[in-house]
Design a protein around this motif. Sequence first.
Motif, PDB file in Angstrom:
ATOM      1  N   GLU A  20       0.483  -1.105  -0.195  1.00  0.00           N
ATOM      2  CA  GLU A  20      -0.129   0.032   0.489  1.00  0.00           C
ATOM      3  C   GLU A  20       0.759   1.335   0.177  1.00  0.00           C
ATOM      4  O   GLU A  20       0.579   2.483  -0.497  1.00  0.00           O
ATOM      5  N   PHE A  21       1.925   1.155   0.603  1.00  0.00           N
ATOM      6  CA  PHE A  21       2.863   2.526   1.174  1.00  0.00           C
ATOM      7  C   PHE A  21       3.961   2.360   0.049  1.00  0.00           C
ATOM      8  O   PHE A  21       4.585   3.717  -0.355  1.00  0.00           O
ATOM      9  N   ILE A  22       3.947   1.367  -0.949  1.00  0.00           N
ATOM     10  CA  ILE A  22       5.279   1.334  -1.849  1.00  0.00           C
ATOM     11  C   ILE A  22       4.908   2.478  -2.589  1.00  0.00           C
ATOM     12  O   ILE A  22       6.206   3.052  -3.424  1.00  0.00           O
ATOM     13  N   ASP A  23       3.759   2.658  -3.019  1.00  0.00           N
ATOM     14  CA  ASP A  23       3.656   3.309  -4.308  1.00  0.00           C
ATOM     15  C   ASP A  23       3.685   5.129  -3.784  1.00  0.00           C
ATOM     16  O   ASP A  23       3.715   6.070  -5.027  1.00  0.00           O
ATOM     17  N   ALA A  50       4.190  11.052  -4.727  1.00  0.00           N
ATOM     18  CA  ALA A  50       3.998  12.746  -4.438  1.00  0.00           C
ATOM     19  C   ALA A  50       4.828  13.542  -5.062  1.00  0.00           C
ATOM     20  O   ALA A  50       4.809  15.143  -4.976  1.00  0.00           O
ATOM     21  N   THR A  51       5.814  12.786  -5.572  1.00  0.00           N
ATOM     22  CA  THR A  51       6.827  13.442  -7.289  1.00  0.00           C
ATOM     23  C   THR A  51       5.468  13.784  -7.933  1.00  0.00           C
ATOM     24  O   THR A  51       6.163  14.848  -8.698  1.00  0.00           O
ATOM     25  N   PHE A  98       1.582  12.672   4.850  1.00  0.00           N
ATOM     26  CA  PHE A  98       1.105  12.588   3.343  1.00  0.00           C
ATOM     27  C   PHE A  98      -0.267  13.664   4.027  1.00  0.00           C
ATOM     28  O   PHE A  98      -1.277  14.287   2.511  1.00  0.00           O
ATOM     29  N   SER A  99      -1.045  13.722   4.864  1.00  0.00           N
ATOM     30  CA  SER A  99      -2.292  14.456   5.212  1.00  0.00           C
ATOM     31  C   SER A  99      -2.029  15.495   5.138  1.00  0.00           C
ATOM     32  O   SER A  99      -2.540  16.701   4.444  1.00  0.00           O
ATOM     33  N   LYS A 100      -0.981  16.354   5.777  1.00  0.00           N
ATOM     34  CA  LYS A 100      -0.517  17.455   5.549  1.00  0.00           C
ATOM     35  C   LYS A 100      -0.487  17.973   4.483  1.00  0.00           C
ATOM     36  O   LYS A 100      -0.965  19.475   4.136  1.00  0.00           O
ATOM     37  N   LEU A 101       0.564  17.074   3.865  1.00  0.00           N
ATOM     38  CA  LEU A 101       0.300  17.372   2.000  1.00  0.00           C
ATOM     39  C   LEU A 101      -1.094  17.534   1.270  1.00  0.00           C
ATOM     40  O   LEU A 101      -1.862  18.779   0.934  1.00  0.00           O
ATOM     41  N   ILE A 102      -1.933  16.794   1.510  1.00  0.00           N
ATOM     42  CA  ILE A 102      -3.610  16.790   1.086  1.00  0.00           C
ATOM     43  C   ILE A 102      -3.951  18.098   1.195  1.00  0.00           C
ATOM     44  O   ILE A 102      -5.018  18.972   0.458  1.00  0.00           O
TER      45      ILE A 102
END
Length: 232
Positions: free
Chosen positions: A62-65, A70-71, A133-137
Amino acid sequence: NVANFEELIVNCQSFDTAYNPVNDLIKIPQLQALHTEAQNTIDQVHKSRSAFILTTNQRQTEFIDLKPLATKIINALSASGAHKLAVNDAKTINRKIQGKSSTPKTNDNEEGQEIQRAVSTSQQSYDNLIDHFSKLIELLSQIPQYTPNETELQIKSLKSKLKQMKAINTQHINSYTELSKMLIERNHILYNPLAGLVSVAKLVKQYVKSVFGARSPEYQLISDIEFKIQKH
């Protein structure tokens, strides 16, 4: 240990009425009950370990991508016409997701500290990745220019991805907790110094030795049955 304990019981049963201890712990019915309890706990450990391995693999998948995703997000944001400050803020969060320091590190001559820093940087916790990731969203949600046509980069898709990451991370934590609990229970049943399987096995050997003698064929039959403390 559990298999050897069963062998010990069978041998003691072969002694028939000559095996007649006064200590309840080492009477045949109690030995059989302890063996059953130990075997059941071993089976539960195997089951819990399998569940833990499964959720570990699922979480990695689930986390591999996340890092390449993000890039892509940063590239889409940079091309959207968003303000440079907003893009820089997003890039700062992305550096944390990628595991990169925001400022260059100075060389360190002490190998131990250098390795410690490398491990600290590379071995990011999944909880931190979720938080970044939550902060980025949240940041992207506040940037009007961020409206990509690509489905996987859209806010709705990113929130769905975050939800799935949280779910599998929780499953993994629960499976780890369950495995830890079962290992503790197994270790108690096998290695409790008073009534654990290994301690009881030693008592059985001592009793047989006292009844038949150290050189007796009865004692020789069980003396080499091995029991070890291995808390894995």
